[in-house]
Design a protein around this motif. Structure first.
Motif, PDB file in Angstrom:
ATOM      1  N   ALA A 181     -43.989  19.369 -13.664  1.00 51.01           N
ATOM      2  CA  ALA A 181     -44.105  18.209 -14.549  1.00 51.01           C
ATOM      3  C   ALA A 181     -42.737  17.761 -15.038  1.00 51.01           C
ATOM      4  O   ALA A 181     -42.446  16.559 -15.092  1.00 51.01           O
ATOM      5  N   PHE A 182     -41.888  18.724 -15.387  1.00 50.68           N
ATOM      6  CA  PHE A 182     -40.557  18.357 -15.880  1.00 50.68           C
ATOM      7  C   PHE A 182     -39.743  17.660 -14.802  1.00 50.68           C
ATOM      8  O   PHE A 182     -39.002  16.710 -15.089  1.00 50.68           O
ATOM      9  N   GLU A 183     -39.883  18.095 -13.568  1.00 52.92           N
ATOM     10  CA  GLU A 183     -39.165  17.447 -12.466  1.00 52.92           C
ATOM     11  C   GLU A 183     -39.517  15.966 -12.407  1.00 52.92           C
ATOM     12  O   GLU A 183     -38.644  15.102 -12.250  1.00 52.92           O
ATOM     13  N   GLN A 184     -40.811  15.662 -12.570  1.00 49.35           N
ATOM     14  CA  GLN A 184     -41.249  14.262 -12.524  1.00 49.35           C
ATOM     15  C   GLN A 184     -40.784  13.484 -13.752  1.00 49.35           C
ATOM     16  O   GLN A 184     -40.345  12.331 -13.649  1.00 49.35           O
ATOM     17  N   VAL A 185     -40.877  14.117 -14.917  1.00 48.63           N
ATOM     18  CA  VAL A 185     -40.472  13.462 -16.162  1.00 48.63           C
ATOM     19  C   VAL A 185     -38.965  13.220 -16.175  1.00 48.63           C
ATOM     20  O   VAL A 185     -38.476  12.157 -16.577  1.00 48.63           O
ATOM     21  N   ASN A 186     -38.235  14.217 -15.730  1.00 52.03           N
ATOM     22  CA  ASN A 186     -36.779  14.154 -15.741  1.00 52.03           C
ATOM     23  C   ASN A 186     -36.258  13.021 -14.847  1.00 52.03           C
ATOM     24  O   ASN A 186     -35.262  12.366 -15.162  1.00 52.03           O
ATOM     25  N   GLU A 187     -36.964  12.780 -13.753  1.00 57.77           N
ATOM     26  CA  GLU A 187     -36.553  11.742 -12.809  1.00 57.77           C
ATOM     27  C   GLU A 187     -37.214  10.388 -13.095  1.00 57.77           C
ATOM     28  O   GLU A 187     -36.706   9.348 -12.664  1.00 57.77           O
ATOM     29  N   GLY A 188     -38.348  10.419 -13.806  1.00 61.82           N
ATOM     30  CA  GLY A 188     -39.152   9.213 -13.937  1.00 61.82           C
ATOM     31  C   GLY A 188     -39.098   8.523 -15.282  1.00 61.82           C
ATOM     32  O   GLY A 188     -39.891   7.610 -15.543  1.00 61.82           O
ATOM     33  N   THR A 189     -38.193   8.947 -16.164  1.00 60.10           N
ATOM     34  CA  THR A 189     -38.065   8.271 -17.458  1.00 60.10           C
ATOM     35  C   THR A 189     -36.599   7.907 -17.697  1.00 60.10           C
ATOM     36  O   THR A 189     -35.682   8.577 -17.196  1.00 60.10           O
ATOM     37  N   GLU A 190     -36.388   6.871 -18.478  1.00 60.08           N
ATOM     38  CA  GLU A 190     -35.021   6.435 -18.783  1.00 60.08           C
ATOM     39  C   GLU A 190     -34.335   7.418 -19.729  1.00 60.08           C
ATOM     40  O   GLU A 190     -33.121   7.598 -19.681  1.00 60.08           O
ATOM     41  N   LYS A 191     -35.115   8.043 -20.573  1.00 61.37           N
ATOM     42  CA  LYS A 191     -34.563   8.979 -21.551  1.00 61.37           C
ATOM     43  C   LYS A 191     -34.049  10.232 -20.844  1.00 61.37           C
ATOM     44  O   LYS A 191     -34.707  10.787 -19.969  1.00 61.37           O
ATOM     45  N   LYS A 192     -32.878  10.685 -21.218  1.00 59.65           N
ATOM     46  CA  LYS A 192     -32.337  11.925 -20.665  1.00 59.65           C
ATOM     47  C   LYS A 192     -33.069  13.113 -21.281  1.00 59.65           C
ATOM     48  O   LYS A 192     -33.201  13.196 -22.519  1.00 59.65           O
ATOM     49  N   THR A 193     -33.550  14.021 -20.438  1.00 62.39           N
ATOM     50  CA  THR A 193     -34.347  15.136 -20.934  1.00 62.39           C
ATOM     51  C   THR A 193     -33.757  16.488 -20.521  1.00 62.39           C
ATOM     52  O   THR A 193     -33.107  16.609 -19.476  1.00 62.39           O
ATOM     53  N   LYS A 194     -34.001  17.480 -21.355  1.00 67.79           N
ATOM     54  CA  LYS A 194     -33.655  18.869 -21.064  1.00 67.79           C
ATOM     55  C   LYS A 194     -34.908  19.710 -21.264  1.00 67.79           C
ATOM     56  O   LYS A 194     -35.728  19.429 -22.155  1.00 67.79           O
ATOM     57  N   LEU A 195     -35.059  20.737 -20.447  1.00 64.97           N
ATOM     58  CA  LEU A 195     -36.155  21.694 -20.613  1.00 64.97           C
ATOM     59  C   LEU A 195     -35.565  23.020 -21.061  1.00 64.97           C
ATOM     60  O   LEU A 195     -34.715  23.592 -20.369  1.00 64.97           O
ATOM     61  N   LEU A 196     -36.009  23.498 -22.210  1.00 66.75           N
ATOM     62  CA  LEU A 196     -35.508  24.740 -22.791  1.00 66.75           C
ATOM     63  C   LEU A 196     -36.602  25.803 -22.703  1.00 66.75           C
ATOM     64  O   LEU A 196     -37.683  25.640 -23.275  1.00 66.75           O
ATOM     65  N   LEU A 197     -36.335  26.874 -21.967  1.00 66.93           N
ATOM     66  CA  LEU A 197     -37.286  27.975 -21.800  1.00 66.93           C
ATOM     67  C   LEU A 197     -36.794  29.185 -22.586  1.00 66.93           C
ATOM     68  O   LEU A 197     -35.704  29.711 -22.321  1.00 66.93           O
ATOM     69  N   VAL A 198     -37.616  29.635 -23.545  1.00 72.26           N
ATOM     70  CA  VAL A 198     -37.241  30.770 -24.393  1.00 72.26           C
ATOM     71  C   VAL A 198     -38.259  31.885 -24.175  1.00 72.26           C
ATOM     72  O   VAL A 198     -39.412  31.780 -24.607  1.00 72.26           O
ATOM     73  N   GLY A 199     -37.854  32.939 -23.484  1.00 77.38           N
ATOM     74  CA  GLY A 199     -38.775  34.043 -23.233  1.00 77.38           C
ATOM     75  C   GLY A 199     -38.379  34.811 -21.983  1.00 77.38           C
ATOM     76  O   GLY A 199     -37.626  34.316 -21.141  1.00 77.38           O
ATOM     77  N   PRO A 200     -38.929  36.025 -21.834  1.00 81.13           N
ATOM     78  CA  PRO A 200     -38.561  36.878 -20.700  1.00 81.13           C
ATOM     79  C   PRO A 200     -39.440  36.644 -19.479  1.00 81.13           C
ATOM     80  O   PRO A 200     -40.602  36.275 -19.586  1.00 81.13           O
ATOM     81  N   TYR A 201     -38.870  36.895 -18.306  1.00 83.13           N
ATOM     82  CA  TYR A 201     -39.658  36.936 -17.076  1.00 83.13           C
ATOM     83  C   TYR A 201     -40.446  38.243 -17.037  1.00 83.13           C
ATOM     84  O   TYR A 201     -40.002  39.269 -17.566  1.00 83.13           O
ATOM     85  N   GLU A 202     -41.631  38.205 -16.411  1.00 84.45           N
ATOM     86  CA  GLU A 202     -42.403  39.424 -16.154  1.00 84.45           C
ATOM     87  C   GLU A 202     -42.816  39.404 -14.684  1.00 84.45           C
ATOM     88  O   GLU A 202     -43.965  39.181 -14.340  1.00 84.45           O
ATOM     89  N   ASP A 203     -41.844  39.641 -13.830  1.00 83.97           N
ATOM     90  CA  ASP A 203     -42.064  39.524 -12.396  1.00 83.97           C
ATOM     91  C   ASP A 203     -42.986  40.599 -11.831  1.00 83.97           C
ATOM     92  O   ASP A 203     -43.557  40.435 -10.749  1.00 83.97           O
ATOM     93  N   ASP A 204     -43.138  41.707 -12.547  1.00 84.25           N
ATOM     94  CA  ASP A 204     -43.986  42.793 -12.040  1.00 84.25           C
ATOM     95  C   ASP A 204     -45.457  42.606 -12.374  1.00 84.25           C
ATOM     96  O   ASP A 204     -46.320  43.253 -11.778  1.00 84.25           O
ATOM     97  N   LEU A 205     -45.769  41.733 -13.321  1.00 80.46           N
ATOM     98  CA  LEU A 205     -47.160  41.572 -13.756  1.00 80.46           C
ATOM     99  C   LEU A 205     -47.766  40.233 -13.345  1.00 80.46           C
ATOM    100  O   LEU A 205     -48.862  40.177 -12.803  1.00 80.46           O
ATOM    101  N   ASN A 206     -47.066  39.152 -13.618  1.00 80.66           N
ATOM    102  CA  ASN A 206     -47.648  37.824 -13.384  1.00 80.66           C
ATOM    103  C   ASN A 206     -46.539  36.819 -13.061  1.00 80.66           C
ATOM    104  O   ASN A 206     -46.278  35.896 -13.827  1.00 80.66           O
ATOM    105  N   PRO A 207     -45.859  37.009 -11.924  1.00 81.14           N
ATOM    106  CA  PRO A 207     -44.666  36.207 -11.640  1.00 81.14           C
ATOM    107  C   PRO A 207     -44.972  34.739 -11.383  1.00 81.14           C
ATOM    108  O   PRO A 207     -46.044  34.382 -10.897  1.00 81.14           O
ATOM    109  N   ILE A 208     -44.014  33.901 -11.724  1.00 82.17           N
ATOM    110  CA  ILE A 208     -44.105  32.493 -11.356  1.00 82.17           C
ATOM    111  C   ILE A 208     -43.743  32.367  -9.872  1.00 82.17           C
ATOM    112  O   ILE A 208     -43.266  33.322  -9.251  1.00 82.17           O
ATOM    113  N   SER A 209     -43.954  31.207  -9.298  1.00 79.36           N
ATOM    114  CA  SER A 209     -43.656  31.011  -7.879  1.00 79.36           C
ATOM    115  C   SER A 209     -42.152  31.082  -7.641  1.00 79.36           C
ATOM    116  O   SER A 209     -41.340  30.789  -8.537  1.00 79.36           O
ATOM    117  N   SER A 210     -41.785  31.472  -6.438  1.00 79.51           N
ATOM    118  CA  SER A 210     -40.359  31.542  -6.086  1.00 79.51           C
ATOM    119  C   SER A 210     -39.718  30.151  -6.156  1.00 79.51           C
ATOM    120  O   SER A 210     -38.546  30.007  -6.529  1.00 79.51           O
TER     121      SER A 210
END
Length: 388
Positions: free
Chosen positions: A228-257
């Motif tokens: 969603a951020f990829e689309q928003v970042n490219e599809g709006t005039e406003k400059k956007t940043k995505l801030l992720l605060v938290g640890p990865y848990e690759d051994d339990l429930n990893p996000i896609s590569s």
């Protein structure tokens, strides 16, 4: 001298005691209970002991399916409960609930209490779902009282797992710990630290910051958020940043590569890992995004609302008891990138709407989920069972 009722509070890992129940054990101790904490080993234990003023007993629990380790933990906990003669055993989190309630039942502890705050089985299928459902059922049957931490979660339990409502009770209006409104507010120090963050990460005044706080895992909707951020970042005039605060848990429930690579390489995504103080990050945020698949009663949404950050969150248990759609925030279906994009674009384009949602949310949270209110309700619940 009359002895205080002995209370054991047990979670699977110490971070749950340290973050999700912060301050609560000290409050309960000051209200006439002899409190002991228990969890697996972890660096947070020293802080728990010092801050809460309670002893801690290590039980080597794991968050994974580890039957031999679990049997050893059950036996160790039985011996500990027998020796200490607790009046109440109160468990949180699935593994601690199973082992804690079974051990307390075996030792005939008179008051066996379990808090439910979100369940992995909500997002599992097949044999694993059946196994997790069986674990929950054993936990509830071993307990004398079960506390879903939201009304929608209670309804899910009745519908999917445990038909009897007699044991089920939501404390107060929901939430396991409420929110400390004296802490989650903008202070001079928070403002100062927030400005430092902007300087550190090179974020300019004309950037609009979308923030997520929590574990960086698939079940929190991170894959959808990145897309969603990829689309928003490219599809709006406003400059956007995505801030992720938290640890990865690759051994339990990893996000896609793909999502992980995108996070690591995209110049407008900032991932800062776990932070003990999230207030400066909320202070600099314009929008809080929380597209989680499942929750009990998410503290971080309460915290964002208390700090005056407009939220877009999944229409799921807990979230939809904090976020009243179009009034205190926006609700979207889970796993829908299109709906998330639409909600983010709407908030990005309408500053007045963001301000109105933020003001309503802050007022609603203050009126319904103040930490002192939640703690008093917990003490009331304990005093139904024992005389203090």
């Amino acid at each position: 001298m009359e002895l205080k009722p002995k209370l054991l509070r047990i979670t699977t890992v110490p971070i749950s005691l340290n973050v999700l129940l912060k301050g609560q054990l000290s409050y309960i101790r000051s209200n006439g209970f002899d409190v002991v904490a228990s969890s697996a080993q972890g660096p947070e234990i020293i802080e728990i002991i010092e801050r809460e003023g309670v002893p801690h007993y290590v039980i080597p629990l794991t968050r994974k399916i580890t039957p031999f380790q679990d049997i050893w933990c059950l036996w160790k906990l039985i011996l500990f409960i027998r020796r200490e003669r607790f009046t109440i055993v109160h468990s949180h989190t699935p593994k601690a609930g199973l082992i804690g309630m079974l051990a307390a039942w075996f030792c005939r502890v008179p008051h066996r209490l379990h808090t439910v705050a979100g369940m992995p089985l909500m997002e599992t299928r097949g044999f694993k779902r059946k196994l997790l459902k069986w674990v929950e059922l054993i936990t509830y049957r071993s307990a004398t009282r079960v506390y879903p931490n939201s009304f929608r979660l209670r309804d899910f339990i009745v519908r999917e797992i445990y038909a009897s409502r007699e044991k089920l009770h939501v404390i107060g209006r929901g939430s396991s710990n409420g929110i400390d409104l004296t802490y989650f507010q903008v202070t001079t120090e928070v403002e100062k630290n927030g400005i430092k963050l902007l300087e550190t990460y090179g974020i300019k005044k004309d950037h609009l910051i979308i923030t997520f706080i929590g574990r960086i895992v698939a079940d929190k909707g991170i894959n959808e958020l990145i897309e969603a951020f990829e689309q928003v970042n490219e599809g709006t005039e406003k400059k956007t940043k995505l801030l992720l605060v938290g640890p990865y848990e690759d051994d339990l429930n990893p996000i896609s590569s793909k999502a992980k690579t995108f996070i690591e390489e995209h110049p407008d995504i900032i991932s800062v890992g776990f932070q003990s103080d999230i207030r400066p990050y909320l202070y600099i945020s314009d929008i809080f995004a929380f597209p989680s698949y499942r929750e009990g009663f998410p503290n971080v949404v309460l915290q964002a609302c208390a700090m005056g950050v407009p939220c877009v969150a999944s229409d799921i248990n807990g979230c939809n008891e904090i976020i009243l759609n179009e009034r205190t925030g926006l609700l979207i279906p889970t796993k829908s990138v299109a709906e998330l994009v639409a909600a983010l674009k709407r908030l990005i384009s309408d500053e007045d709407f963001r301000k109105r949602l933020a003001e309503e949310a802050r007022s609603y949270v203050r009126a319904n989920f103040d930490q002192q209110y939640v703690w008093k309700e917990i003490i009331k619940e304990y005093k139904k069972h024992v005389n203090v």
